[in-house]
Design a protein around this motif. Structure first.
Motif, short mmCIF file in Angstrom:
data_model
loop_
_atom_site.label_atom_id
_atom_site.label_comp_id
_atom_site.label_asym_id
_atom_site.label_seq_id
_atom_site.Cartn_x
_atom_site.Cartn_y
_atom_site.Cartn_z
N GLY A 138 34.66 62.85 39.63
CA GLY A 138 33.27 62.78 40.04
C GLY A 138 32.83 61.36 40.34
N ILE A 143 30.43 62.63 43.01
CA ILE A 143 29.97 64.01 42.88
C ILE A 143 29.21 64.13 41.56
CG2 ILE A 143 30.65 66.44 42.84
CD1 ILE A 143 33.26 65.63 44.19
N PRO A 144 27.88 64.06 41.60
CA PRO A 144 27.07 64.07 40.37
C PRO A 144 27.34 65.26 39.46
CG PRO A 144 25.72 63.48 42.26
CD PRO A 144 27.04 63.94 42.80
N SER A 145 27.58 66.43 40.05
CA SER A 145 27.80 67.62 39.22
C SER A 145 29.05 67.47 38.36
CB SER A 145 27.92 68.86 40.10
OG SER A 145 29.01 68.74 41.01
N LEU A 146 30.10 66.85 38.90
CA LEU A 146 31.31 66.63 38.11
C LEU A 146 31.09 65.59 37.02
CD1 LEU A 146 34.22 66.76 40.74
CD2 LEU A 146 33.41 68.54 39.19
N GLU A 148 28.33 65.21 35.40
CA GLU A 148 27.63 65.93 34.34
C GLU A 148 28.57 66.83 33.56
OE1 GLU A 148 24.33 68.02 35.91
OE2 GLU A 148 23.25 66.20 36.54
N VAL A 149 29.47 67.50 34.26
CA VAL A 149 30.43 68.38 33.58
C VAL A 149 31.31 67.55 32.64
CG1 VAL A 149 32.47 69.84 33.89
CG2 VAL A 149 30.48 70.14 35.37
N TYR A 152 29.25 66.60 29.54
CA TYR A 152 29.03 67.73 28.63
C TYR A 152 30.32 68.13 27.91
CZ TYR A 152 24.24 68.53 30.12
OH TYR A 152 22.89 68.40 30.35
N SER A 222 27.68 57.01 34.70
CA SER A 222 27.06 58.02 35.57
C SER A 222 25.74 57.50 36.14
CB SER A 222 26.82 59.30 34.76
OG SER A 222 26.14 60.27 35.54
N ARG A 226 24.73 56.67 40.15
CA ARG A 226 23.60 57.31 40.80
C ARG A 226 22.65 56.27 41.40
NH1 ARG A 226 22.38 61.91 36.20
NH2 ARG A 226 24.14 63.29 36.72
#
Length: 227
Positions: A138, A143-146, A148-149, A152, A222, A226
């Motif tokens: 990510g 890739i922001p979604s990756l 975050e994954v 988490y 992250s 961003r």
């Protein structure tokens, strides 16, 4: 470079604490491995006596390779002691053996933090293996979604480390109570065993601090990407 960016400073205190904890357990264990118990019991004999006294006659004690590799396996209900602890008659060996019996007692009594920790072991293992890979992908490909994954997933590692703390402290408290209560160790011997177990507990504290620091670093990376 990814591994040498400014966010690495977040890890510095944790790395120093971890290094200190490792030196502390090594020096404390070595010191009290030279202090022989007056009763002359080996670690294996102490473990067997404590297990039998708790009604755990069916829990076998095996020898495992390595140093300070002692552990209780709740899946197989087997206690594994390193050769030095299994055969040793030192205060350190007896303290470590008693600590592992503490885990066996927890398992038999379904001690809540242990039950929770055991239930999330698969999740923690998967999170530990995949979190950095997913986060790195990510980060490289924005890739922001990756990102975050990955964060988490690593949170699962942090939770596992935090739950481990009461499990380990409780096992050590049980160990000291039973060692002193049964007269296996007393006076200077009991103090030595307590210091060994406290030093060992600090390695788990250091691991939790390191995991939290790693999580904070992931969040910092992250946020910077961003921006």
């Amino acid at each position: 470079m990814f591994y040498f960016d400014s966010t690495m400073i977040i890890l510095l205190p944790a790395l120093l604490i971890s290094a200190w904890a490792q030196m502390k357990i090594s020096s404390t264990y070595e010191k009290y491995s030279r202090l022989r118990s007056s009763n002359g019991y080996t670690g294996a004999q102490v473990a067997r006596r404590l297990l039998d006294g708790h009604g755990l006659h069916d829990v076998p004690i095996e020898i495992v390779r390595g140093k300070l590799t002692d552990h209780y396996d709740p899946r197989s209900r087997v206690m594994r002691l390193s050769s030095e602890v299994y055969h040793g008659t030192s205060v350190a060996a007896i303290g470590v053996a008693a600590h592992e019996t503490g885990h066996a007692f927890q398992h038999e009594e379904r001690y809540s933090p242990l039950v929770i920790r055991n239930s999330i072991v698969p999740v923690a293992n998967i999170s530990s293996r995949l979190s950095w890979v997913i986060f790195f992908v990510g980060l490289v490909f924005s890739i922001p979604s990756l990102l975050e994954v990955g964060i988490y997933l690593f949170l699962g590692v942090v939770i596992f480390q935090l739950i481990t703390l009461p499990v380990e402290f409780n096992a050590s408290n049980r160990a000291m109570n039973v060692l002193e209560g049964t007269g296996i160790l007393y006076g200077e011997e009991a103090d030595g065993a307590r210091k060994v177990l406290r030093a060992a507990a600090m390695t788990y504290v250091a691991a939790a601090i390191t995991a939290i620091s790693q999580l904070l670093r992931l969040i910092a990376l992250s946020n910077r990407r961003r921006d």
